[in-house]
Write a protein that holds these residues in place. Structure first.
Motif, PDB file in Angstrom:
ATOM      1  N   SER A 121       0.814  -1.219   0.000  1.00  0.00           N
ATOM      2  CA  SER A 121       0.000   0.000   0.000  1.00  0.00           C
ATOM      3  C   SER A 121       0.849   1.273   0.000  1.00  0.00           C
ATOM      4  O   SER A 121       0.351   2.339  -0.333  1.00  0.00           O
ATOM      5  N   CYS A 122       2.122   1.175   0.367  1.00  0.00           N
ATOM      6  CA  CYS A 122       2.963   2.389   0.427  1.00  0.00           C
ATOM      7  C   CYS A 122       4.153   2.293  -0.527  1.00  0.00           C
ATOM      8  O   CYS A 122       5.113   3.050  -0.390  1.00  0.00           O
ATOM      9  N   SER A 123       4.094   1.382  -1.498  1.00  0.00           N
ATOM     10  CA  SER A 123       5.239   1.179  -2.389  1.00  0.00           C
ATOM     11  C   SER A 123       4.819   1.228  -3.853  1.00  0.00           C
ATOM     12  O   SER A 123       3.733   0.780  -4.210  1.00  0.00           O
ATOM     13  N   GLU A 124       5.719   1.762  -4.685  1.00  0.00           N
ATOM     14  CA  GLU A 124       5.501   1.774  -6.134  1.00  0.00           C
ATOM     15  C   GLU A 124       6.277   0.664  -6.819  1.00  0.00           C
ATOM     16  O   GLU A 124       6.023   0.344  -7.976  1.00  0.00           O
ATOM     17  N   ALA A 125       7.259   0.108  -6.095  1.00  0.00           N
ATOM     18  CA  ALA A 125       8.078  -0.972  -6.654  1.00  0.00           C
ATOM     19  C   ALA A 125       8.532  -1.865  -5.514  1.00  0.00           C
ATOM     20  O   ALA A 125       8.563  -1.445  -4.350  1.00  0.00           O
ATOM     21  N   ILE A 126       8.869  -3.115  -5.869  1.00  0.00           N
ATOM     22  CA  ILE A 126       9.525  -3.997  -4.909  1.00  0.00           C
ATOM     23  C   ILE A 126      10.824  -4.484  -5.538  1.00  0.00           C
ATOM     24  O   ILE A 126      10.907  -4.658  -6.752  1.00  0.00           O
ATOM     25  N   ALA A 127      11.827  -4.646  -4.696  1.00  0.00           N
ATOM     26  CA  ALA A 127      13.116  -5.190  -5.141  1.00  0.00           C
ATOM     27  C   ALA A 127      13.321  -6.493  -4.388  1.00  0.00           C
ATOM     28  O   ALA A 127      13.287  -6.515  -3.155  1.00  0.00           O
ATOM     29  N   VAL A 128      13.484  -7.573  -5.142  1.00  0.00           N
ATOM     30  CA  VAL A 128      13.612  -8.899  -4.535  1.00  0.00           C
ATOM     31  C   VAL A 128      14.796  -9.638  -5.150  1.00  0.00           C
ATOM     32  O   VAL A 128      15.261  -9.302  -6.241  1.00  0.00           O
ATOM     33  N   TRP A 157      15.006   2.668 -12.624  1.00  0.00           N
ATOM     34  CA  TRP A 157      13.675   2.907 -12.047  1.00  0.00           C
ATOM     35  C   TRP A 157      13.661   4.249 -11.313  1.00  0.00           C
ATOM     36  O   TRP A 157      12.729   5.047 -11.458  1.00  0.00           O
ATOM     37  N   ILE A 158      14.695   4.505 -10.520  1.00  0.00           N
ATOM     38  CA  ILE A 158      14.793   5.753  -9.777  1.00  0.00           C
ATOM     39  C   ILE A 158      14.803   6.940 -10.735  1.00  0.00           C
ATOM     40  O   ILE A 158      14.081   7.930 -10.533  1.00  0.00           O
ATOM     41  N   ASN A 159      15.588   6.861 -11.816  1.00  0.00           N
ATOM     42  CA  ASN A 159      15.670   7.961 -12.782  1.00  0.00           C
ATOM     43  C   ASN A 159      14.315   8.264 -13.412  1.00  0.00           C
ATOM     44  O   ASN A 159      14.027   9.402 -13.761  1.00  0.00           O
ATOM     45  N   THR A 160      13.498   7.238 -13.564  1.00  0.00           N
ATOM     46  CA  THR A 160      12.172   7.414 -14.168  1.00  0.00           C
ATOM     47  C   THR A 160      11.129   7.868 -13.159  1.00  0.00           C
ATOM     48  O   THR A 160      10.234   8.649 -13.497  1.00  0.00           O
ATOM     49  N   HIS A 161      11.228   7.415 -11.887  1.00  0.00           N
ATOM     50  CA  HIS A 161      10.144   7.605 -10.930  1.00  0.00           C
ATOM     51  C   HIS A 161      10.412   8.556  -9.781  1.00  0.00           C
ATOM     52  O   HIS A 161       9.483   8.919  -9.057  1.00  0.00           O
ATOM     53  N   ALA A 162      11.675   8.972  -9.579  1.00  0.00           N
ATOM     54  CA  ALA A 162      11.967   9.852  -8.440  1.00  0.00           C
ATOM     55  C   ALA A 162      11.122  11.123  -8.538  1.00  0.00           C
ATOM     56  O   ALA A 162      10.845  11.624  -9.627  1.00  0.00           O
ATOM     57  N   LYS A 163      10.724  11.614  -7.393  1.00  0.00           N
ATOM     58  CA  LYS A 163       9.834  12.780  -7.324  1.00  0.00           C
ATOM     59  C   LYS A 163      10.642  14.066  -7.163  1.00  0.00           C
ATOM     60  O   LYS A 163      11.552  14.130  -6.342  1.00  0.00           O
TER      61      LYS A 163
END
Length: 165
Positions: A121-128, A157-163
């Motif tokens: 509920s508080c995440s946009e991605a998971i790293a596994v 992912w960070i480069n695309t999604h960071a706020k």
């Protein structure tokens, strides 16, 4: 001034948050100014040496700044908001935040061995990593799945999604 962006990392204790933030920071710092905020919810971190002047000053309860030719350390006795911290740090391109689930930042949840679905509920991605069998979980379609061991994948992912902050 360049645009400043931020991304957060969350996950259970022992999942590898610190290791991942460290790996990402070491790559990003090659060509960007990186800042890191680490949440310490149990107030366990120790930042000074017992008996030294800076420790004595900090124990007064005052705001203390220790400066030297190579670093400046700020010991605050007050909780700070994200905006207050950002304005203190000020000179950075990317901010990596470990913890602080309540902040409205794009968030990567990190898991080893088991996924705790309460983080969805508080995440946009998971790293596994390979210890997780994704077929065992109902991962929402809006959550991106990243390879915990592929730092470049995570940085993309960070480069695309960071706020922007």
């Amino acid at each position: 001034m360049n645009k400043r962006v931020a991304v957060a990392f969350t996950g259970p204790s022992g999942s590898g948050k610190t290791t991942l933030v460290e790996k990402v920071a070491k790559v990003l710092i090659e060509d960007q100014k990186v800042a890191i905020i680490k949440n310490d919810p149990k107030d366990k971190a120790v930042f000074d040496v017992e008996g030294k002047d800076s420790d004595k000053f900090t124990k007064t309860g005052a705001e203390v700044v220790v400066t030297s030719p190579t670093r400046t350390t700020y010991f605050s006795q007050r909780e700070k908001t994200l905006n207050e911290i950002v304005s203190m740090i000020n000179d950075f391109d990317i901010l990596l935040v470990e913890g602080l689930k309540t902040l409205p930042l794009p968030r990567i949840a990190i898991f080893r061995n088991r996924i705790d679905e309460s983080y969805f509920s508080c995440s946009e991605a998971i790293a596994v990593d390979e210890s997780i069998n994704l077929a065992d979980y109902a991962i929402p379609e809006n959550i991106d799945i990243l390879d915990l061991n592929n730092t470049q994948n995570i940085i993309e992912w960070i480069n695309t999604h960071a706020k922007q902050i």
